[in-house]
Scaffold this motif. Structure first.
Motif, PDB file in Angstrom:
ATOM      1  N   LEU A  43       3.937  -7.420 -15.469  1.00  0.00           N
ATOM      2  CA  LEU A  43       4.893  -8.473 -15.136  1.00  0.00           C
ATOM      3  C   LEU A  43       4.578  -8.934 -13.412  1.00  0.00           C
ATOM      4  O   LEU A  43       3.756  -8.202 -12.948  1.00  0.00           O
ATOM      5  CB  LEU A  43       6.294  -8.185 -15.068  1.00  0.00           C
ATOM      6  N   PRO A  44       5.020 -10.128 -13.414  1.00  0.00           N
ATOM      7  CA  PRO A  44       4.724 -10.642 -11.740  1.00  0.00           C
ATOM      8  C   PRO A  44       5.646  -9.596 -11.258  1.00  0.00           C
ATOM      9  O   PRO A  44       6.495  -9.151 -11.223  1.00  0.00           O
ATOM     10  CB  PRO A  44       5.397 -11.915 -11.482  1.00  0.00           C
ATOM     11  N   ALA A  45       4.890  -9.436  -9.857  1.00  0.00           N
ATOM     12  CA  ALA A  45       5.630  -8.267  -8.990  1.00  0.00           C
ATOM     13  C   ALA A  45       5.170  -8.888  -7.600  1.00  0.00           C
ATOM     14  O   ALA A  45       4.805  -9.520  -7.016  1.00  0.00           O
ATOM     15  CB  ALA A  45       5.058  -7.100  -9.047  1.00  0.00           C
ATOM     16  N   LEU A  46       6.413  -8.159  -6.796  1.00  0.00           N
ATOM     17  CA  LEU A  46       6.181  -8.384  -5.200  1.00  0.00           C
ATOM     18  C   LEU A  46       6.125  -6.841  -4.757  1.00  0.00           C
ATOM     19  O   LEU A  46       6.708  -6.054  -5.217  1.00  0.00           O
ATOM     20  CB  LEU A  46       7.637  -8.799  -4.735  1.00  0.00           C
ATOM     21  N   VAL A  47       5.192  -6.623  -3.710  1.00  0.00           N
ATOM     22  CA  VAL A  47       5.072  -5.381  -3.150  1.00  0.00           C
ATOM     23  C   VAL A  47       5.524  -5.529  -1.752  1.00  0.00           C
ATOM     24  O   VAL A  47       5.320  -6.335  -1.023  1.00  0.00           O
ATOM     25  CB  VAL A  47       3.705  -4.992  -3.237  1.00  0.00           C
ATOM     26  N   ALA A  48       6.188  -4.385  -1.289  1.00  0.00           N
ATOM     27  CA  ALA A  48       6.522  -4.199   0.170  1.00  0.00           C
ATOM     28  C   ALA A  48       5.412  -3.142   0.516  1.00  0.00           C
ATOM     29  O   ALA A  48       5.300  -1.851  -0.007  1.00  0.00           O
ATOM     30  CB  ALA A  48       7.767  -3.823   0.240  1.00  0.00           C
ATOM     31  N   GLU A  49       4.934  -3.406   1.817  1.00  0.00           N
ATOM     32  CA  GLU A  49       3.909  -2.445   2.303  1.00  0.00           C
ATOM     33  C   GLU A  49       4.440  -2.325   3.958  1.00  0.00           C
ATOM     34  O   GLU A  49       4.850  -3.118   4.532  1.00  0.00           O
ATOM     35  CB  GLU A  49       2.533  -3.074   2.478  1.00  0.00           C
ATOM     36  N   ARG A  50       4.177  -1.012   4.387  1.00  0.00           N
ATOM     37  CA  ARG A  50       4.466  -0.654   5.705  1.00  0.00           C
ATOM     38  C   ARG A  50       3.174   0.134   6.083  1.00  0.00           C
ATOM     39  O   ARG A  50       2.831   0.995   5.719  1.00  0.00           O
ATOM     40  CB  ARG A  50       5.945   0.353   5.843  1.00  0.00           C
ATOM     41  N   ALA A  55       5.345   0.595   0.079  1.00  0.00           N
ATOM     42  CA  ALA A  55       6.635   1.054   0.498  1.00  0.00           C
ATOM     43  C   ALA A  55       7.565   0.799  -0.688  1.00  0.00           C
ATOM     44  O   ALA A  55       8.746   1.190  -0.616  1.00  0.00           O
ATOM     45  CB  ALA A  55       7.129   0.452   1.810  1.00  0.00           C
ATOM     46  N   GLY A  56       7.447  -0.499  -1.569  1.00  0.00           N
ATOM     47  CA  GLY A  56       8.381  -0.561  -2.514  1.00  0.00           C
ATOM     48  C   GLY A  56       7.661  -1.700  -3.632  1.00  0.00           C
ATOM     49  O   GLY A  56       6.441  -2.054  -3.234  1.00  0.00           O
ATOM     50  N   LEU A  57       8.272  -1.722  -4.602  1.00  0.00           N
ATOM     51  CA  LEU A  57       7.977  -2.708  -5.720  1.00  0.00           C
ATOM     52  C   LEU A  57       9.009  -3.257  -6.454  1.00  0.00           C
ATOM     53  O   LEU A  57      10.026  -2.628  -6.536  1.00  0.00           O
ATOM     54  CB  LEU A  57       6.949  -2.007  -6.779  1.00  0.00           C
ATOM     55  N   LEU A  58       8.922  -4.546  -6.695  1.00  0.00           N
ATOM     56  CA  LEU A  58      10.040  -5.208  -7.546  1.00  0.00           C
ATOM     57  C   LEU A  58       9.005  -6.023  -8.798  1.00  0.00           C
ATOM     58  O   LEU A  58       8.280  -6.716  -8.219  1.00  0.00           O
ATOM     59  CB  LEU A  58      10.644  -6.353  -6.638  1.00  0.00           C
ATOM     60  N   THR A  59       9.520  -5.835  -9.884  1.00  0.00           N
ATOM     61  CA  THR A  59       8.943  -6.505 -11.243  1.00  0.00           C
ATOM     62  C   THR A  59       9.791  -7.559 -11.377  1.00  0.00           C
ATOM     63  O   THR A  59      10.926  -7.213 -11.678  1.00  0.00           O
ATOM     64  CB  THR A  59       8.208  -5.705 -11.975  1.00  0.00           C
ATOM     65  N   VAL A  70      13.204  -6.751 -13.413  1.00  0.00           N
ATOM     66  CA  VAL A  70      13.222  -5.551 -14.454  1.00  0.00           C
ATOM     67  C   VAL A  70      12.981  -4.359 -13.633  1.00  0.00           C
ATOM     68  O   VAL A  70      13.743  -3.422 -14.051  1.00  0.00           O
ATOM     69  CB  VAL A  70      11.721  -5.854 -15.219  1.00  0.00           C
ATOM     70  N   THR A  71      12.320  -4.106 -12.423  1.00  0.00           N
ATOM     71  CA  THR A  71      12.511  -2.663 -11.883  1.00  0.00           C
ATOM     72  C   THR A  71      12.325  -3.186 -10.199  1.00  0.00           C
ATOM     73  O   THR A  71      11.665  -4.186  -9.851  1.00  0.00           O
ATOM     74  CB  THR A  71      11.116  -2.040 -11.993  1.00  0.00           C
ATOM     75  N   LEU A  72      12.906  -2.429  -9.475  1.00  0.00           N
ATOM     76  CA  LEU A  72      12.997  -2.328  -8.254  1.00  0.00           C
ATOM     77  C   LEU A  72      13.020  -0.782  -7.737  1.00  0.00           C
ATOM     78  O   LEU A  72      14.012  -0.097  -8.035  1.00  0.00           O
ATOM     79  CB  LEU A  72      14.281  -3.157  -7.488  1.00  0.00           C
ATOM     80  N   ASP A  73      12.101  -0.640  -6.946  1.00  0.00           N
ATOM     81  CA  ASP A  73      11.919   0.867  -6.484  1.00  0.00           C
ATOM     82  C   ASP A  73      11.364   0.761  -4.881  1.00  0.00           C
ATOM     83  O   ASP A  73      10.430  -0.176  -4.588  1.00  0.00           O
ATOM     84  CB  ASP A  73      10.893   1.445  -7.138  1.00  0.00           C
ATOM     85  N   ALA A  74      12.114   1.591  -4.053  1.00  0.00           N
ATOM     86  CA  ALA A  74      11.731   1.805  -2.953  1.00  0.00           C
ATOM     87  C   ALA A  74      11.001   3.184  -2.620  1.00  0.00           C
ATOM     88  O   ALA A  74      11.809   4.198  -3.192  1.00  0.00           O
ATOM     89  CB  ALA A  74      12.997   1.636  -1.899  1.00  0.00           C
TER      90      ALA A  74
END
Length: 161
Positions: A43-50, A55-59, A70-74
């Motif tokens: 799926l398309p996704a957004l990643v969070a980085e520190r 640091a996290g992922l949202l699909t 669909v998913t959100l994880d920190a």
């Protein structure tokens, strides 16, 4: 060390990290929700980085029904990662003219219910027994979830935009 949080669309180079995070959080890349099985790694996704670390992922998926998370994880909770990813997903939804951001969570996921409701999402549907049905497709879904709560139902939340 830079502690700034950056959120961006996932790239092909992120695939291994995405698959690993999904495996750690979801027991694999397959997510079964509202009667449908997703391969979240596709799926398309957004990643969070520190500081360069994931640091996290949202699909998500965009359809006529809006942007579905669909998913959100920190990786570490209560550090602003989930909120930043949710804000970025809302921006994506607005950018494509979606009328809402929505998601499904489970009856045991009290932390997620608190997180989403504090950010303006509202419960719009409850599907009794939906997790029991999903367990047929993904037997690794546990019988008991967070806080020792029996895991049976799906709750749909939405944020009109």
């Amino acid at each position: 060390m830079d502690s700034t949080l950056a959120v961006r669309p996932a790239a092909a180079a992120d695939r291994e990290r995405v698959v690993r995070l999904l495996g750690d959080s979801w027991g694999g890349t397959t997510v079964v929700v509202h009667g449908r099985a997703y391969d979240a790694a596709e799926l398309p996704a957004l990643v969070a980085e520190r500081a360069g670390a994931l640091a996290g992922l949202l699909t998500y998926e965009i359809t006529d029904a809006g942007l579905e998370i669909v998913t959100l994880d920190a990786v570490h909770r209560r550090g602003g990662v989930g909120g930043a990813l949710l804000d970025a997903a809302v921006a994506v939804a607005r950018g494509v003219g979606a009328s809402r951001v929505w998601l499904v969570t489970t009856n045991d996921n009290l932390d997620a219910l608190r997180f989403y409701q504090r950010r303006g999402l509202r419960i719009v549907a409850v599907a009794p027994g939906a997790v029991d049905a999903a367990r047929v497709r993904k037997p690794s879904i546990p019988l008991v979830g967070e806080y020792g709560i029996p895991l049976h139902d799906e709750l749909t939340l939405e944020l009109p935009i």
